[in-house]
Motif scaffolding. Structure first.
Motif, PDB file in Angstrom:
ATOM      1  N   ILE A  78      42.436  30.117  38.306  1.00  0.00           N
ATOM      2  CA  ILE A  78      42.160  30.038  39.695  1.00  0.00           C
ATOM      3  C   ILE A  78      42.397  28.707  40.585  1.00  0.00           C
ATOM      4  O   ILE A  78      42.555  27.539  39.751  1.00  0.00           O
ATOM      5  CB  ILE A  78      40.709  30.337  39.965  1.00  0.00           C
ATOM      6  CG1 ILE A  78      40.297  30.514  41.659  1.00  0.00           C
ATOM      7  CG2 ILE A  78      39.682  29.197  39.469  1.00  0.00           C
ATOM      8  CD1 ILE A  78      38.838  30.957  41.879  1.00  0.00           C
TER       9      ILE A  78
ATOM     10  N   ASP B 225      42.601  39.632  39.035  1.00  0.00           N
ATOM     11  CA  ASP B 225      43.482  40.416  40.009  1.00  0.00           C
ATOM     12  C   ASP B 225      44.474  40.831  38.855  1.00  0.00           C
ATOM     13  O   ASP B 225      45.445  40.060  38.717  1.00  0.00           O
ATOM     14  CB  ASP B 225      43.851  39.610  41.073  1.00  0.00           C
ATOM     15  CG  ASP B 225      44.958  40.676  41.924  1.00  0.00           C
ATOM     16  OD1 ASP B 225      45.481  41.642  41.447  1.00  0.00           O
ATOM     17  OD2 ASP B 225      45.169  40.213  43.127  1.00  0.00           O
TER      18      ASP B 225
ATOM     19  N   HIS C 131      42.483  34.929  39.215  1.00  0.00           N
ATOM     20  CA  HIS C 131      41.324  35.421  39.561  1.00  0.00           C
ATOM     21  C   HIS C 131      40.952  35.193  41.047  1.00  0.00           C
ATOM     22  O   HIS C 131      41.292  34.030  41.458  1.00  0.00           O
ATOM     23  CB  HIS C 131      40.087  35.101  38.461  1.00  0.00           C
ATOM     24  CG  HIS C 131      40.186  35.572  37.362  1.00  0.00           C
ATOM     25  ND1 HIS C 131      41.309  35.511  36.388  1.00  0.00           N
ATOM     26  CD2 HIS C 131      39.291  36.174  36.356  1.00  0.00           C
ATOM     27  CE1 HIS C 131      41.349  35.927  35.361  1.00  0.00           C
ATOM     28  NE2 HIS C 131      40.019  36.466  35.236  1.00  0.00           N
ATOM     29  N   ASP C 132      39.842  36.163  41.529  1.00  0.00           N
ATOM     30  CA  ASP C 132      39.309  35.798  42.927  1.00  0.00           C
ATOM     31  C   ASP C 132      37.710  35.484  42.396  1.00  0.00           C
ATOM     32  O   ASP C 132      37.007  35.810  41.445  1.00  0.00           O
ATOM     33  CB  ASP C 132      39.391  36.883  43.496  1.00  0.00           C
ATOM     34  CG  ASP C 132      40.552  37.133  44.243  1.00  0.00           C
ATOM     35  OD1 ASP C 132      41.318  36.239  44.525  1.00  0.00           O
ATOM     36  OD2 ASP C 132      41.440  38.405  44.017  1.00  0.00           O
TER      37      ASP C 132
ATOM     38  N   PRO D 286      32.777  37.081  48.798  1.00  0.00           N
ATOM     39  CA  PRO D 286      33.998  36.128  48.580  1.00  0.00           C
ATOM     40  C   PRO D 286      33.597  34.838  48.678  1.00  0.00           C
ATOM     41  O   PRO D 286      32.865  34.385  49.828  1.00  0.00           O
ATOM     42  CB  PRO D 286      34.910  36.387  49.520  1.00  0.00           C
ATOM     43  CG  PRO D 286      34.817  37.830  49.817  1.00  0.00           C
ATOM     44  CD  PRO D 286      33.249  37.855  49.800  1.00  0.00           C
TER      45      PRO D 286
ATOM     46  N   ARG E 176      42.339  30.944  47.663  1.00  0.00           N
ATOM     47  CA  ARG E 176      42.846  32.447  47.983  1.00  0.00           C
ATOM     48  C   ARG E 176      42.191  33.347  48.781  1.00  0.00           C
ATOM     49  O   ARG E 176      42.723  34.142  49.507  1.00  0.00           O
ATOM     50  CB  ARG E 176      43.056  33.144  46.537  1.00  0.00           C
ATOM     51  CG  ARG E 176      44.207  34.339  46.408  1.00  0.00           C
ATOM     52  CD  ARG E 176      44.264  34.583  45.065  1.00  0.00           C
ATOM     53  NE  ARG E 176      45.301  35.554  44.749  1.00  0.00           N
ATOM     54  CZ  ARG E 176      45.158  37.044  44.318  1.00  0.00           C
ATOM     55  NH1 ARG E 176      43.988  37.351  44.184  1.00  0.00           N
ATOM     56  NH2 ARG E 176      46.262  37.625  44.181  1.00  0.00           N
ATOM     57  N   ASN E 177      40.886  33.162  48.823  1.00  0.00           N
ATOM     58  CA  ASN E 177      40.080  33.760  49.849  1.00  0.00           C
ATOM     59  C   ASN E 177      40.226  33.387  51.293  1.00  0.00           C
ATOM     60  O   ASN E 177      40.153  34.419  52.109  1.00  0.00           O
ATOM     61  CB  ASN E 177      38.324  33.412  49.381  1.00  0.00           C
ATOM     62  CG  ASN E 177      38.215  34.380  48.146  1.00  0.00           C
ATOM     63  OD1 ASN E 177      38.586  35.164  47.742  1.00  0.00           O
ATOM     64  ND2 ASN E 177      36.932  33.945  47.644  1.00  0.00           N
TER      65      ASN E 177
ATOM     66  N   ARG F  35      43.275  35.228  52.276  1.00  0.00           N
ATOM     67  CA  ARG F  35      43.142  36.607  52.208  1.00  0.00           C
ATOM     68  C   ARG F  35      42.298  36.739  53.917  1.00  0.00           C
ATOM     69  O   ARG F  35      42.546  37.799  54.385  1.00  0.00           O
ATOM     70  CB  ARG F  35      42.283  37.106  51.339  1.00  0.00           C
ATOM     71  CG  ARG F  35      41.912  38.551  51.451  1.00  0.00           C
ATOM     72  CD  ARG F  35      41.132  39.175  50.146  1.00  0.00           C
ATOM     73  NE  ARG F  35      42.204  39.317  49.029  1.00  0.00           N
ATOM     74  CZ  ARG F  35      42.275  38.829  47.923  1.00  0.00           C
ATOM     75  NH1 ARG F  35      41.404  37.765  47.748  1.00  0.00           N
ATOM     76  NH2 ARG F  35      43.164  39.047  47.106  1.00  0.00           N
TER      77      ARG F  35
ATOM     78  N   ILE G 235      49.892  36.862  50.236  1.00  0.00           N
ATOM     79  CA  ILE G 235      49.092  36.330  49.230  1.00  0.00           C
ATOM     80  C   ILE G 235      50.028  36.255  47.732  1.00  0.00           C
ATOM     81  O   ILE G 235      49.834  35.511  47.133  1.00  0.00           O
ATOM     82  CB  ILE G 235      47.884  37.248  49.059  1.00  0.00           C
ATOM     83  CG1 ILE G 235      47.044  37.121  50.272  1.00  0.00           C
ATOM     84  CG2 ILE G 235      47.319  37.009  47.756  1.00  0.00           C
ATOM     85  CD1 ILE G 235      45.580  38.166  50.173  1.00  0.00           C
TER      86      ILE G 235
ATOM     87  N   ASP H 230      50.651  33.229  45.555  1.00  0.00           N
ATOM     88  CA  ASP H 230      50.708  33.280  44.169  1.00  0.00           C
ATOM     89  C   ASP H 230      51.685  32.983  43.149  1.00  0.00           C
ATOM     90  O   ASP H 230      51.732  32.209  42.475  1.00  0.00           O
ATOM     91  CB  ASP H 230      50.272  34.665  43.639  1.00  0.00           C
ATOM     92  CG  ASP H 230      49.000  35.250  44.141  1.00  0.00           C
ATOM     93  OD1 ASP H 230      47.901  34.536  44.306  1.00  0.00           O
ATOM     94  OD2 ASP H 230      48.851  36.605  44.039  1.00  0.00           O
TER      95      ASP H 230
ATOM     96  N   TYR I 221      48.447  28.384  49.000  1.00  0.00           N
ATOM     97  CA  TYR I 221      47.326  29.292  49.863  1.00  0.00           C
ATOM     98  C   TYR I 221      46.928  28.575  51.019  1.00  0.00           C
ATOM     99  O   TYR I 221      46.905  29.383  52.185  1.00  0.00           O
ATOM    100  CB  TYR I 221      46.104  29.496  48.950  1.00  0.00           C
ATOM    101  CG  TYR I 221      46.599  30.175  47.544  1.00  0.00           C
ATOM    102  CD1 TYR I 221      46.624  31.603  47.479  1.00  0.00           C
ATOM    103  CD2 TYR I 221      46.500  29.419  46.447  1.00  0.00           C
ATOM    104  CE1 TYR I 221      47.160  32.444  46.195  1.00  0.00           C
ATOM    105  CE2 TYR I 221      46.942  30.097  45.193  1.00  0.00           C
ATOM    106  CZ  TYR I 221      46.974  31.506  45.181  1.00  0.00           C
ATOM    107  OH  TYR I 221      47.467  32.096  43.944  1.00  0.00           O
TER     108      TYR I 221
END
Length: 453
Positions: A29, A86, A105-106, A114, A120-121, A124, A223, A227, A362
């Protein structure tokens, strides 16, 4: 995890493992700087687990490993987060000694919500707000970086790597194929690693700095592209280490050379029709196109701390040195902070040339999209198109991290898009980092002030 989880792996991961036994899975992460945190577990254990845990304190850490006091009212208790894989991100880690996959991973809290300050969140969250407006953002990042000689002493200046010819890499050789050939063995490994991961490189070019290269990625989902940049940074570093050199993504690693940017190209599609909202039925530029530009112009100063996150980042914004000093916009004009590249109407896009390659991908992409989204919502109009050399204009972006953080902290409109809790944590951590820097006395100060003031 289901017993047949490997059958559901992305095609490139299955191809990488064909005829081989998977040994290990790296559960990763991105933290606030964009460093990969996580755990490496045997493949047999990964097959039995559906989640794993890490303390939320990984998001309170500065780039030096110190801590920002951002834990909130309950104090620094290092509460566990629940990290969910993910599996669409499962890719090869081809530089390892055994057969290894890495999976992004999230982060969720114990209630399944979240974690708002996980990068990453954050991205998103911004993308979801586009979707709620019936829109689909599309981005294409460009990654600039330097290949440098191994540097084990922070007191030594950074030097370009020695190329295949035995000579140090030369500057001012932009787009030279001969210069690219100098780094052939490193580039070959980058291509091989990228192919193993299923990442599609749109091209590699020599940039203007000594040992400076640029990799372009195909446009796509924000996203997914973040990544890829996250994975690429690690991939490129590993390729360089195989050839006795370092890859650095510092914004300004060498004093007299250009800095390294992460230019971000944006377009926005209508979710229902798939049409680019920047172009009208007859191919003309739409109001939405100009509103997006205006959002970047008006809100980017407040978002700059996410795209230029370190004190070194601001050394890149030097007049006449291949980086913008303002947020003017122009068509096919690389001196402006916002450039409109030559393109057909269905590919019309807006390029943000402000972001540095040192940013967390991100957060850098989230910040850029957030500014454009605010422009669409507020229906602002941009300044008149800039014609000519924008370096002759006035600088209108913060020049130091402290000023950028102040503007970031004051922008409630930006906070509502990226998340108020993320903004709170990010500000505290970056302030702690900035204070750490201010406590260090530099060689320049000792040289010029010690006996003269």
């Amino acid at each position: 995890m289901t017993t047949d989880w490997m059958a559901d792996l992305p095609e490139n991961a299955r191809a990488y493992l064909e005829g081989r036994k998977l040994d290990e899975v790296e559960c990763v992460i991105a933290d606030l700087p964009g460093i990969a945190r996580g755990k490496a577990v045997p493949a047999s254990k990964f097959a039995r687990q559906s989640k794993f845990h890490l303390p939320d304190s990984i998001f309170y850490q500065t780039i030096t490993g110190d801590w920002g006091e951002a834990a909130g009212a309950e104090g620094f208790i290092e509460r566990d987060m629940v990290l969910i894989p993910d599996m669409s991100t499962a890719t090869a880690a081809p530089w390892t000694a055994d057969w290894t996959l890495q999976v992004i991973h999230d982060a969720f809290d114990r209630h399944g919500e979240p974690v708002p300050f996980a990068p990453r969140n954050v991205l998103r969250r911004v993308v979801q707000q586009y979707h709620e407006m019936g829109l689909k953002p599309v981005v294409a990042p460009e990654m600039e970086f330097f290949l440098i000689a191994r540097n084990l002493d922070p007191a030594r200046d950074i030097e370009p790597m020695t190329g295949r010819s035995g000579r140090p890499a030369a500057a001012r050789q932009a787009y030279s194929m001969t210069a690219v050939d100098e780094f052939g063995p490193v580039i070959d490994d980058i291509y091989d690693f990228a192919e193993a991961q299923g990442s599609e490189i749109d091209g590699i070019t020599q940039e203007g700095g000594a040992g400076q290269l640029e990799i372009n990625l195909r446009h796509g989902d924000p996203i997914k592209l973040a990544d890829e940049v996250f994975n690429f940074k690690r991939l490129i570093r590993e390729a360089a280490l195989r050839h006795n050199c370092f890859a650095t993504f510092m914004a300004k690693p060498i004093a007299d050379e250009p800095g390294s940017a992460m230019h971000i190209h944006h377009s926005v599609l209508d979710l229902e029709t798939g049409q680019n909202i920047f172009s009208g039925p007859q191919g003309g530029e739409t109001d939405a196109f100009f509103h997006f530009i205006a959002g970047l112009q008006y809100h980017m100063p407040a978002a700059l701390a996410m795209q230029a996150p370190y004190v070194n980042s601001y050394r890149r914004f030097v007049r006449d040195h291949a980086a913008p000093i303002n947020l003017e916009w122009g068509r096919d004009n690389r001196t402006t902070g916002i450039r409109i590249p030559l393109a057909e109407p269905d590919a019309r896009r807006v390029e943000n040339r402000i972001a540095g390659m040192d940013c967390n991908p991100y957060l850098g992409i989230a910040a850029s999209l957030a500014c454009g989204l605010l422009g669409l919502k507020e229906e602002r109009r941009p300044h008149r198109q800039f014609r000519g050399d924008a370096y002759e204009g006035e600088g209108d972006i913060p020049r130091v991290l402290g000023e950028a953080l102040t503007q970031f902290e004051d922008s409630t409109a930006l906070h509502e898009v990226i998340g108020p809790e993320f903004a709170r944590v990010y500000s505290i951590v970056k302030r702690a980092e900035y204070e750490e820097f201010l406590s260090v006395i530099s060689p320049w100060e000792r040289e010029h002030l010690l006996l003269n003031v």
